[in-house]
Motif scaffolding. Structure first.
Motif, PDB file in Angstrom:
ATOM      1  N   GLN A   1      65.712  31.283 -40.490  1.00 36.52           N
ATOM      2  CA  GLN A   1      66.710  31.103 -41.325  1.00 36.52           C
ATOM      3  C   GLN A   1      66.706  33.084 -41.229  1.00 36.52           C
ATOM      4  O   GLN A   1      67.528  33.343 -42.015  1.00 36.52           O
ATOM      5  CB  GLN A   1      67.230  29.827 -41.232  1.00 36.52           C
ATOM      6  CG  GLN A   1      67.909  30.203 -42.987  1.00 36.52           C
ATOM      7  CD  GLN A   1      68.137  28.729 -43.413  1.00 36.52           C
ATOM      8  OE1 GLN A   1      66.991  28.626 -43.651  1.00 36.52           O
ATOM      9  NE2 GLN A   1      69.680  28.648 -43.792  1.00 36.52           N
ATOM     10  N   GLN A   2      65.348  32.822 -42.476  1.00 37.69           N
ATOM     11  CA  GLN A   2      65.204  34.188 -43.080  1.00 37.69           C
ATOM     12  C   GLN A   2      65.595  35.327 -41.954  1.00 37.69           C
ATOM     13  O   GLN A   2      66.313  36.257 -42.530  1.00 37.69           O
ATOM     14  CB  GLN A   2      64.107  34.622 -44.036  1.00 37.69           C
ATOM     15  CG  GLN A   2      63.748  36.068 -44.444  1.00 37.69           C
ATOM     16  CD  GLN A   2      62.524  35.412 -45.580  1.00 37.69           C
ATOM     17  OE1 GLN A   2      61.422  34.541 -46.214  1.00 37.69           O
ATOM     18  NE2 GLN A   2      62.503  36.780 -46.252  1.00 37.69           N
ATOM     19  N   LEU A   3      64.453  35.593 -40.891  1.00 36.40           N
ATOM     20  CA  LEU A   3      65.074  36.389 -39.932  1.00 36.40           C
ATOM     21  C   LEU A   3      66.132  36.546 -39.759  1.00 36.40           C
ATOM     22  O   LEU A   3      66.798  37.950 -39.625  1.00 36.40           O
ATOM     23  CB  LEU A   3      64.222  36.210 -39.064  1.00 36.40           C
ATOM     24  CG  LEU A   3      62.598  36.389 -39.686  1.00 36.40           C
ATOM     25  CD1 LEU A   3      61.531  35.715 -38.341  1.00 36.40           C
ATOM     26  CD2 LEU A   3      61.756  38.050 -39.406  1.00 36.40           C
ATOM     27  N   GLU A   4      66.767  35.642 -39.686  1.00 35.51           N
ATOM     28  CA  GLU A   4      67.837  35.773 -38.894  1.00 35.51           C
ATOM     29  C   GLU A   4      68.922  36.260 -39.993  1.00 35.51           C
ATOM     30  O   GLU A   4      70.213  37.194 -39.270  1.00 35.51           O
ATOM     31  CB  GLU A   4      68.608  34.131 -38.797  1.00 35.51           C
ATOM     32  CG  GLU A   4      70.045  34.607 -37.654  1.00 35.51           C
ATOM     33  CD  GLU A   4      70.092  35.380 -36.421  1.00 35.51           C
ATOM     34  OE1 GLU A   4      71.033  34.916 -35.945  1.00 35.51           O
ATOM     35  OE2 GLU A   4      68.476  34.814 -36.047  1.00 35.51           O
ATOM     36  N   SER A   5      69.138  36.132 -40.810  1.00 39.74           N
ATOM     37  CA  SER A   5      69.853  36.705 -42.128  1.00 39.74           C
ATOM     38  C   SER A   5      69.304  38.227 -42.021  1.00 39.74           C
ATOM     39  O   SER A   5      70.691  38.655 -42.567  1.00 39.74           O
ATOM     40  CB  SER A   5      69.486  35.383 -43.409  1.00 39.74           C
ATOM     41  OG  SER A   5      70.507  36.372 -44.521  1.00 39.74           O
ATOM     42  N   ASP A   6      68.435  38.514 -42.380  1.00 40.29           N
ATOM     43  CA  ASP A   6      67.488  39.931 -42.648  1.00 40.29           C
ATOM     44  C   ASP A   6      68.281  40.622 -41.199  1.00 40.29           C
ATOM     45  O   ASP A   6      68.761  41.911 -41.251  1.00 40.29           O
ATOM     46  CB  ASP A   6      66.108  40.156 -42.425  1.00 40.29           C
ATOM     47  CG  ASP A   6      65.586  39.366 -43.829  1.00 40.29           C
ATOM     48  OD1 ASP A   6      66.937  39.021 -45.064  1.00 40.29           O
ATOM     49  OD2 ASP A   6      64.791  39.205 -43.816  1.00 40.29           O
ATOM     50  N   LYS A   7      67.961  39.782 -39.755  1.00 38.70           N
ATOM     51  CA  LYS A   7      69.032  40.563 -39.113  1.00 38.70           C
ATOM     52  C   LYS A   7      70.421  41.331 -38.989  1.00 38.70           C
ATOM     53  O   LYS A   7      70.240  42.662 -38.850  1.00 38.70           O
ATOM     54  CB  LYS A   7      68.281  39.689 -37.386  1.00 38.70           C
ATOM     55  CG  LYS A   7      68.924  40.335 -36.476  1.00 38.70           C
ATOM     56  CD  LYS A   7      68.964  39.856 -35.235  1.00 38.70           C
ATOM     57  CE  LYS A   7      69.476  40.450 -34.161  1.00 38.70           C
ATOM     58  NZ  LYS A   7      68.850  38.966 -32.664  1.00 38.70           N
ATOM     59  N   GLN A   8      71.081  40.353 -39.569  1.00 38.36           N
ATOM     60  CA  GLN A   8      72.116  40.715 -39.978  1.00 38.36           C
ATOM     61  C   GLN A   8      72.712  41.438 -41.211  1.00 38.36           C
ATOM     62  O   GLN A   8      73.580  42.397 -40.640  1.00 38.36           O
ATOM     63  CB  GLN A   8      72.763  39.222 -40.030  1.00 38.36           C
ATOM     64  CG  GLN A   8      73.368  37.845 -39.349  1.00 38.36           C
ATOM     65  CD  GLN A   8      74.047  36.623 -39.437  1.00 38.36           C
ATOM     66  OE1 GLN A   8      74.697  36.869 -40.627  1.00 38.36           O
ATOM     67  NE2 GLN A   8      74.203  35.889 -38.564  1.00 38.36           N
ATOM     68  N   LYS A   9      72.141  41.526 -41.745  1.00 38.34           N
ATOM     69  CA  LYS A   9      71.729  42.211 -43.011  1.00 38.34           C
ATOM     70  C   LYS A   9      71.294  43.540 -42.541  1.00 38.34           C
ATOM     71  O   LYS A   9      71.936  44.095 -42.565  1.00 38.34           O
ATOM     72  CB  LYS A   9      70.768  41.610 -44.057  1.00 38.34           C
ATOM     73  CG  LYS A   9      71.443  40.605 -45.284  1.00 38.34           C
ATOM     74  CD  LYS A   9      70.675  40.212 -46.273  1.00 38.34           C
ATOM     75  CE  LYS A   9      70.669  39.038 -47.246  1.00 38.34           C
ATOM     76  NZ  LYS A   9      69.939  38.876 -48.113  1.00 38.34           N
ATOM     77  N   ILE A  10      70.131  43.944 -41.911  1.00 39.58           N
ATOM     78  CA  ILE A  10      70.186  44.851 -41.508  1.00 39.58           C
ATOM     79  C   ILE A  10      71.419  45.691 -40.819  1.00 39.58           C
ATOM     80  O   ILE A  10      71.487  47.061 -40.513  1.00 39.58           O
ATOM     81  CB  ILE A  10      68.519  44.373 -40.440  1.00 39.58           C
ATOM     82  CG1 ILE A  10      67.380  44.635 -41.412  1.00 39.58           C
ATOM     83  CG2 ILE A  10      68.094  46.064 -39.329  1.00 39.58           C
ATOM     84  CD1 ILE A  10      66.468  44.318 -41.380  1.00 39.58           C
ATOM     85  N   SER A  11      71.339  44.853 -39.309  1.00 37.74           N
ATOM     86  CA  SER A  11      72.706  45.621 -38.899  1.00 37.74           C
ATOM     87  C   SER A  11      74.091  45.830 -39.545  1.00 37.74           C
ATOM     88  O   SER A  11      74.838  47.001 -39.112  1.00 37.74           O
ATOM     89  CB  SER A  11      72.833  44.009 -37.947  1.00 37.74           C
ATOM     90  OG  SER A  11      73.946  44.209 -37.411  1.00 37.74           O
ATOM     91  N   SER A  12      73.942  45.525 -40.626  1.00 37.72           N
ATOM     92  CA  SER A  12      75.442  45.621 -41.601  1.00 37.72           C
ATOM     93  C   SER A  12      74.850  46.873 -42.112  1.00 37.72           C
ATOM     94  O   SER A  12      76.187  47.573 -41.826  1.00 37.72           O
ATOM     95  CB  SER A  12      75.956  44.649 -42.278  1.00 37.72           C
ATOM     96  OG  SER A  12      76.052  43.206 -42.083  1.00 37.72           O
ATOM     97  N   THR A  13      74.191  46.689 -42.415  1.00 36.97           N
ATOM     98  CA  THR A  13      73.542  48.396 -43.355  1.00 36.97           C
ATOM     99  C   THR A  13      73.517  49.302 -41.879  1.00 36.97           C
ATOM    100  O   THR A  13      74.067  50.848 -42.545  1.00 36.97           O
ATOM    101  CB  THR A  13      72.076  48.038 -43.930  1.00 36.97           C
ATOM    102  OG1 THR A  13      72.056  46.886 -44.689  1.00 36.97           O
ATOM    103  CG2 THR A  13      71.858  49.030 -44.531  1.00 36.97           C
TER     104      THR A  13
END
Length: 467
Positions: free
Chosen positions: A129-141
């Motif tokens: 779940q953390q990886l999925e959330s980080d993936k979205q954050k990295i994509s937004s950044t």
């Protein structure tokens, strides 16, 4: 919306076999309690070594069969089996308790591993779940940094549309514009730093995820092995329980059989005792007459010697009865081979674990038993005259009784019971070592053996004192 990854679960067999475990152990525990009550009066085996315990039980069973030697072979065998079963029961109970302990240990191990697998899977779900959330954050950044870079390129390095960050800039002074541009550059640098941190966190989470997945794989392998051990322990416990159940059933059956047969056995024992008393009385009377005749002959010889001495004018010595040692008969072993003695002479207390059919706490074994196989040649222990041969209704089957007359004031009779066949007849004189019979298991006998008795002066004595 973040989609939670599907958790891995234990194999269905792992959880299925954890259900209902304690209820399956109740029957074994109840059987153990029942066995404990059944075996409360069973003889205690003091030997530490298993072979010694088995030998002790075998000896007890042999004693039981000996005690009922002249009654009924089947009853004697049942009574001996009862002693064996009762003697084996405590050991079987202990083996069952030990096996149940191993099952409990295996169950605890499986449950502990199952809990660890569940915890590891929960940890994996959180990391995923953390990886999925980080993936979205990295994509937004990355998207934000791309927008900043595009505007900077189009504006010669400084974005013209500063409202990207701060909203409308209409009516602002140059100084304000420069400040805004500076803030925009700082925001771009901050976004880059944030991206670097997010990437590092992502790499760390990926490593943690790999470690957790490896841990889950290892734990599942251990859980499978633990399940196999649990199954083996449970199978062993079931086998031990079956052994205890069988011992209880056999003990109950035999005890009931013997209790039901007790009146008949005691009646038969009384008959055998009466027959044996009659035999003893017959031997005692026969030997008494032989000794009296021998004594009369000795007195006649002494009187003739005294008369001759007086005729010669010699002094006459008074007659003194002579009684020499029993060894004067010179008995030999009734077998050529070194046949072992399986039961000795003398009083025997009622063997523990069986019924006191005699009601006296024991019985008198008037001979010794040799472990001779059926068909073993039996030889006369000394020279004498056969006064009984063939079948007898005294529980001894085919028997031979030999009177060896009187030697140095002692009379001797030997008896040989349970023979397959007899080779001599009544009234026949036999020499020492002459073949008289072949050993067997006739009469009330539970197995091939030879029962040998020696009667000295009308009384049964230990043959080993004469052989």
């Amino acid at each position: 919306m973040v989609r939670r990854p599907r958790r891995q679960s234990l194999r269905p067999s792992l959880r299925a076999r954890l259900v209902g475990r304690r209820s399956r152990m109740i029957s074994a525990t109840l059987a153990l309690v029942l066995a404990g009550t059944m075996g409360a009066s069973a003889p205690v085996a003091f030997a530490d070594d298993l072979e010694d315990q088995q030998a002790a039980l075998k000896d007890q069973a042999a004693q039981v069969q000996d005690s009922l030697e002249f009654v009924d072979g089947r009853i004697a065998k049942a009574a001996a089996d009862l002693v064996v079963y009762q003697g084996q029961l405590p050991g079987a109970q202990k083996a069952l308790v030990d096996a149940q302990g191993r099952v409990a240990g295996a169950v605890q191990e499986v449950e502990a591993l199952a809990a660890r697998v569940d915890l590891a899977q929960q940890n994996k779900a959180k990391i995923t779940q953390q990886l999925e959330s980080d993936k979205q954050k990295i994509s937004s950044t990355k998207k934000l940094i791309g927008q900043i870079a595009t505007q900077a390129y189009m504006s010669g390095g400084v974005p013209s549309n500063l409202s990207l960050f701060f909203g409308s800039n209409q009516g602002a002074s140059l100084t304000d514009t420069i400040d805004l541009a500076d803030q925009a550059l700082r925001s771009q640098n901050s976004a880059m730093d944030k991206l670097t941190q997010q990437s590092a966190t992502n790499v760390n989470a990926q490593a943690r995820l790999a470690a957790v997945e490896a841990e889950i794989t290892d734990l599942k392998a251990k859980a499978d092995a633990a399940l196999a051990r649990e199954k083996a322990a449970r199978d062993e416990a079931e086998a031990k329980k079956a052994a205890v159940d069988k011992l209880i059933a056999d003990t109950t059956r035999l005890d009931a059989q013997l209790q039901a047969a007790k009146p008949g056995i005691q009646k038969r024992l009384a008959q055998v005792k009466a027959q044996q008393d009659a035999v003893a009385a017959e031997i005692a009377e026969r030997d008494r007459k032989l000794r009296e005749a021998w004594e009369a002959e000795q007195r006649r010889i002494a009187a003739a010697a005294a008369a001759a001495a007086r005729a010669r004018g010699q002094a006459v010595q008074p007659y003194v009865p002579v009684q020499g040692p029993p060894s004067a008969f010179g008995l030999r072993h009734p077998f050529n081979a070194n046949i072992p003695i399986t039961s000795g002479f003398g009083w025997r207390a009622t063997p523990p674990g069986t019924i006191d059919f005699y009601g006296t706490g024991g019985y008198m074994h008037t001979g010794i038993d040799f472990g001779a196989t059926c068909g073993t040649p039996v030889y006369a222990a000394a020279a004498g005259t056969v006064f009984s041969a063939g079948w007898g209704d005294d529980g001894g089957g085919n028997r031979v009784k030999i009177s060896h007359g009187v030697v140095q004031g002692n009379s001797l009779t030997t008896i040989y019971y349970h023979n397959t066949s007899v080779t001599v007849s009544v009234g026949q004189h036999v020499n020492q070592g002459q073949l008289i019979a072949y050993s067997g298991t006739t009469g009330n006998s539970s197995g091939c053996h030879a029962h040998f008795e020696t009667w000295l002066n009308g009384r049964a004595v230990d043959p080993m004192t004469l052989l």
